[in-house]
Design an enzyme around this catalytic site. Structure first.
Site, PDB file in Angstrom:
ATOM      1  N   GLU A 222       0.821  -1.211   0.000  1.00  0.00           N
ATOM      2  CA  GLU A 222       0.000   0.000   0.000  1.00  0.00           C
ATOM      3  C   GLU A 222       0.859   1.267   0.000  1.00  0.00           C
ATOM      4  O   GLU A 222       0.532   2.237  -0.684  1.00  0.00           O
ATOM      5  CB  GLU A 222      -0.938  -0.002   1.219  1.00  0.00           C
ATOM      6  CG  GLU A 222      -1.965  -1.112   1.224  1.00  0.00           C
ATOM      7  CD  GLU A 222      -3.052  -0.945   0.177  1.00  0.00           C
ATOM      8  OE1 GLU A 222      -3.862  -1.862   0.019  1.00  0.00           O
ATOM      9  OE2 GLU A 222      -3.086   0.111  -0.500  1.00  0.00           O
ATOM     10  N   ARG A 226       0.501   3.741  -3.296  1.00  0.00           N
ATOM     11  CA  ARG A 226      -0.156   5.024  -3.018  1.00  0.00           C
ATOM     12  C   ARG A 226       0.847   6.158  -2.824  1.00  0.00           C
ATOM     13  O   ARG A 226       0.793   7.176  -3.518  1.00  0.00           O
ATOM     14  CB  ARG A 226      -1.054   4.903  -1.781  1.00  0.00           C
ATOM     15  CG  ARG A 226      -2.130   3.840  -1.923  1.00  0.00           C
ATOM     16  CD  ARG A 226      -3.238   4.021  -0.906  1.00  0.00           C
ATOM     17  NE  ARG A 226      -3.966   2.772  -0.684  1.00  0.00           N
ATOM     18  CZ  ARG A 226      -5.195   2.692  -0.187  1.00  0.00           C
ATOM     19  NH1 ARG A 226      -5.838   3.787   0.133  1.00  0.00           N
ATOM     20  NH2 ARG A 226      -5.774   1.516   0.009  1.00  0.00           N
ATOM     21  N   ASP A 355      -4.239 -10.306  -8.315  1.00  0.00           N
ATOM     22  CA  ASP A 355      -4.583  -9.415  -9.418  1.00  0.00           C
ATOM     23  C   ASP A 355      -3.441  -8.605 -10.043  1.00  0.00           C
ATOM     24  O   ASP A 355      -3.075  -8.806 -11.201  1.00  0.00           O
ATOM     25  CB  ASP A 355      -5.712  -8.477  -9.005  1.00  0.00           C
ATOM     26  CG  ASP A 355      -5.477  -7.793  -7.649  1.00  0.00           C
ATOM     27  OD1 ASP A 355      -4.390  -7.946  -7.077  1.00  0.00           O
ATOM     28  OD2 ASP A 355      -6.404  -7.111  -7.169  1.00  0.00           O
ATOM     29  N   GLU A 489     -12.287  -0.707 -10.405  1.00  0.00           N
ATOM     30  CA  GLU A 489     -11.804  -1.661 -11.412  1.00  0.00           C
ATOM     31  C   GLU A 489     -12.702  -1.768 -12.641  1.00  0.00           C
ATOM     32  O   GLU A 489     -12.215  -1.898 -13.767  1.00  0.00           O
ATOM     33  CB  GLU A 489     -11.620  -3.049 -10.773  1.00  0.00           C
ATOM     34  CG  GLU A 489     -10.441  -3.133  -9.812  1.00  0.00           C
ATOM     35  CD  GLU A 489     -10.728  -2.523  -8.458  1.00  0.00           C
ATOM     36  OE1 GLU A 489      -9.752  -2.192  -7.738  1.00  0.00           O
ATOM     37  OE2 GLU A 489     -11.928  -2.363  -8.110  1.00  0.00           O
TER      38      GLU A 489
END
Length: 594
Positions: A222, A226, A355, A489
C-alpha cells in the site's frame, strides 16, 4: 605494557622494572602526541575551505549534501548507494550506474525527460472533448472530485481518509504512521483536472507536513502503490523537485523488507526501524503474490531518478525466482514463502491476492518501450494458463474468471478481478498476431460481465464478489459480498476499452456509474461506500476511500476526455492509477557533470 614486560623478562640482561618504566614514559608521550595530531587534524574540518579535505577523506556517500525542508526532516538530494540495513545481504551486488565513473556525477534531468515524450502529457487542450455532451459529463466528474476534496479538506485534513457521515478523519493502520494518504493519492488527479488551487494546497501539505519518520506497521504494497506511486507521478507531471526528494527517502525506507533468504519481501515493514514480517493471516508466514509482484513499475522509476540500480535489482530478483520455480499448470499461486521460495498454498486468483501481479507484467513490458521481453513472455504464458484453467462461460453466456483452489474451481469473480478487461485489451496488440482479435473479444466479454454485475443490482453498482453457480449469474449470493466501497476496477476497464476500441457503449456505461455514485454514494459531506448494493434503501459505510480520488474519479475523467490527455504511448498507470512515463532507453534522462 604488563604483557610486554612479561615477554622482556625472558631476555637476558633486561630489568623488568626498568623496562616497564621506560615503556610507561613512551606510552604517555605517544598518547600526548596522538591527541595533539587528532586535535590539529580535526580543526582543519572547521576551516572555511574544509570541504576540499572532506572530499579527500570521506566517501562519496558520506559527503553528499543534505537539504532541509520545512517539514523538519533531512532529505538527501541524492540517494545513498544502499541502506545500512540492506548491507546484511551477503551475496548482493549493487549495479548502480552512479558508481561507474569516479570523476562523473549524474542526476536526473527533467528537461531531457520531457523531450523523450512523444506527445504533450496534458494534450493540446487538456483533453477537452469536442462533443458537448461528453464535455458536460467530464465537467460533472470534475465537480465530484472537487466536492470530495473540499469535504476531505474541511473535515479530515492531514488524516488518511474522510469519514463523511461523522465528518471526521480516519487514520487506519495500513500506512505505518504515514498520514495524508488522500492528499498524496490526489495530487495527480487534481493536477490533471486543472484544479490548481486544490493541487497547490496538496503540494504545500506534502512539503511541510508529510513526515516520513514514522515508526509503525506499514503495508509495503500500500505504501508503494499510493505514496511512492503518487509522489513519482506528481514529480513526472510537474517537475517539482520536492516530490523527488520525498520519494527518494521513502523508497530507501522500503528496501529492508527485501532482507530475506530468497529476496522475496515480507508484507509488513516498520519504516522507522526497518524490521519486517509477514501478515499474521498469511499462511505459514508467506508473502502475497499481488504484493511482492506489484513493485516493478515504481522501483524501476526509483532507479531512474536516483541513478541507482538497487531498486531494479530487487524486483528483477523476484522475477528470477518466479521464473525458476515450478508453477502448477503454468499458474501462479497466491502464497509464497520468503524463506524457502516455495508455494505455500495452491490458491490462484485473478482477483484479490493475485490481481496486480499480472497487471504489472504487461505494464512492465509497455513501460520499457516494449523492450522487456522477459516480462512479455511471462505475461502471455500466464494469460495462456489463465485461459486454459480459469476462464469460464456461464449458462447465460457470460465470460468470467473463476478462482482455482488446488485443482477445484470456485465459480466466483471478485470486483478486483474486473480490472482484467483493461489488462487484456492493452496487451492485445503485442501478443501473437493471430490472437489479436481473440484478446480484443476476451477483454470485451470480461468487461461486459462486470457491467452486468452492476446492472443486475438495485443501485446499479457492483458487489465485492459475484457468483456463477447455484443458478446465480453475476450476482452476489452471500451477504458478506454485497458491499461496494467506491472501487474503480470496472470503470478502469471501461476507460481502457474506450481508448482502444472507441465503442461509445463504454462511455455510456461510465455515465451510468456516475449517476449511481451520485444517487447512492454522495452524502452531505463527501462520498461513502454502501453495505448492500441490492438494497432499495442504502446503508452507508462512512468511508471515502483514498482510491476513489486517485482511481475511480480519474478513470471517469479520462473516459470522458480525448485520448491525448495522458496518451498511452507515453504513460503507464500503476495499480493505483498513478501515471508513470515509458522509459525510452534510446533517450538519456540523465545529465552529466564532469
Amino acid at each position: 605494557i604488563k604483557t610486554i614486560s612479561m615477554v622482556f623478562r625472558k631476555l637476558p640482561g633486561v630489568s623488568a622494572s626498568g623496562m616497564g618504566l621506560r615503556l610507561s614514559q613512551k606510552f604517555v608521550f605517544l598518547l600526548f602526541l596522538s591527541g595533539l595530531v587528532t586535535l590539529c587534524f580535526g580543526a582543519l574540518f572547521f576551516l572555511p575551505d574544509s570541504v576540499r579535505l572532506k572530499r579527500i577523506f570521506l566517501s562519496k556517500t558520506e559527503s553528499q549534501p543534505v537539504t532541509k525542508v520545512a517539514g523538519g526532516e533531512a532529505l538527501e538530494d541524492m540517494m545513498l548507494s544502499r541502506s545500512k540495513t540492506d548491507s546484511a545481504s551477503k551475496d548482493e551486488k549493487v549495479t548502480s550506474s552512479s558508481n561507474q565513473g569516479a570523476n562523473t556525477d549524474t542526476s536526473f534531468d527533467y528537461n531531457k525527460f520531457q523531450k523523450c515524450l512523444l506527445k504533450p502529457h496534458l494534450g493540446i487542450e487538456h483533453g477537452k472533448p469536442s462533443d458537448p455532451q461528453t464535455l458536460q459529463r467530464r465537467e460533472k466528474v470534475k465537480e465530484m472530485m472537487k466536492f470530495a476534496w473540499d469535504n476531505y479538506k474541511s473535515f479530515a485534513w492531514g488524516r488518511n481518509e474522510l469519514r463523511p457521515l461523522t465528518r471526521n478523519g480516519h487514520i487506519g493502520n495500513m500506512f505505518g504512521g504515514l498520514r495524508g494518504a488522500s492528499i498524496v493519492d490526489s495530487l495527480d488527479t487534481l493536477y490533471i483536472m486543472g484544479l490548481m488551487d486544490e493541487y497547490n494546497d496538496a503540494k504545500e501539505w506534502v512539503e511541510t507536513s508529510l513526515d516520513l519518520n514514522s515508526n509503525g506497521e506499514a503495508s509495503l504494497f500500500e505504501v508503494n502503490i499510493r505514496y511512492v506511486g503518487g509522489l513519482l507521478s506528481a514529480y513526472y507531471l510537474t517537475g517539482e523537485e520536492m516530490f523527488k526528494r520525498k520519494v527518494m527517502v521513502l523508497g530507501e525506507k522500503l528496501l529492508p523488507a527485501f532482507n530475506t533468504p530468497t529476496g522475496i519481501p515480507r508484507g509488513v515493514i516498520n519504516l522507522g526501524s526497518g524490521t519486517s514480517w509477514s501478515w499474521g493471516w498469511a499462511s505459514a508466514g508467506s508473502s502475497i503474490l499481488a504484493e511482492f509482484g506489484t513493485l516493478h513499475l515504481e522501483f524501476v522509476h526509483l532507479s531512474e531518478l536516483s541513478n541507482n540500480g538497487i531498486y531494479t535489482e530487487k524486483v528483477m530478483n523476484i522475477r528470477k525466482l518466479l521464473n525458476k520455480i515450478e508453477k502448477p499448470h503454468g499458474l501462479y499461486p497466491n502464497f509464497l514463502s520468503p524463506v524457502s521460495g516455495n508455494w505455500v498454498q495452491h490458491h490462484v486468483s485473478i482477483g484479490g491476492l493475485g490481481d496486480s501481479f499480472y497487471e504489472y507484467l504487461i505494464k512492465s513490458y509497455l513501460m520499457s518501450d516494449k523492450t522487456d521481453e522477459e516480462a512479455k513472455k511471462m505475461y502471455y504464458s500466464a494469460l495462456e494458463a489463465i485461459e486454459a484453467n480459469l476462464v469460464q462461460k456461464s449458462p447465460g453466456g457470460l465470460t468470467y474468471m473463476a478462482e482455482w483452489r488446488g485443482g477445484i474451481l470456485d465459480h466466483k469473480m471478485g470486483h478486483l478481478a474486473c480490472f482484467s478487461g483493461g489488462m487484456v485489451v492493452i496487451g492485445a496488440d503485442d501478443g501473437a498476431p493471430e490472437k489479436r482479435q481473440h484478446y480484443l473479444d476476451l477483454a470485451a466479454e470480461i468487461t461486459h460481465t462486470c457491467h452486468e454485475s452492476y446492472s443486475r443490482s438495485a443501485t446499479k453498482l457492483g458487489p465485492e464478489a459475484f457468483r456463477f453457480d447455484g443458478g446465480a449469474e453475476a450476482t452476489a449470493t452471500r451477504l458478506s459480498d454485497r458491499y461496494y466501497i467506491l472501487r474503480p476496477e470496472v470503470i478502469e476497464s471501461y476507460m481502457y476499452m474506450w481508448r482502444l476500441t472507441h465503442d461509445p457503449k463504454y462511455r455510456e456505461w461510465g455515465w451510468e456509474a456516475v449517476e449511481a455514485l451520485e444517487q447512492h454514494c454522495r452524502v452531505e459531506a463527501g462520498f461513502s461506500g454502501i453495505r448492500d448494493v441490492y438494497a432499495q434503501t442504502v446503508s452507508h459505510d462512512n468511508m471515502q476511500q483514498s482510491f476513489f480520488l486517485s482511481e475511480t474519479l480519474k478513470y471517469l475523467y479520462l473516459l470522458f476526455s480525448d485520448d491525448d490527455l495522458l496518451p498511452l504511448e507515453d504513460w503507464v498507470f500503476n495499480t493505483e492509477a498513478h501515471p508513470l512515463p515509458v522509459v525510452r532507453k534510446s533517450f538519456s534522462w540523465q545529465k552529466q557533470v564532469n
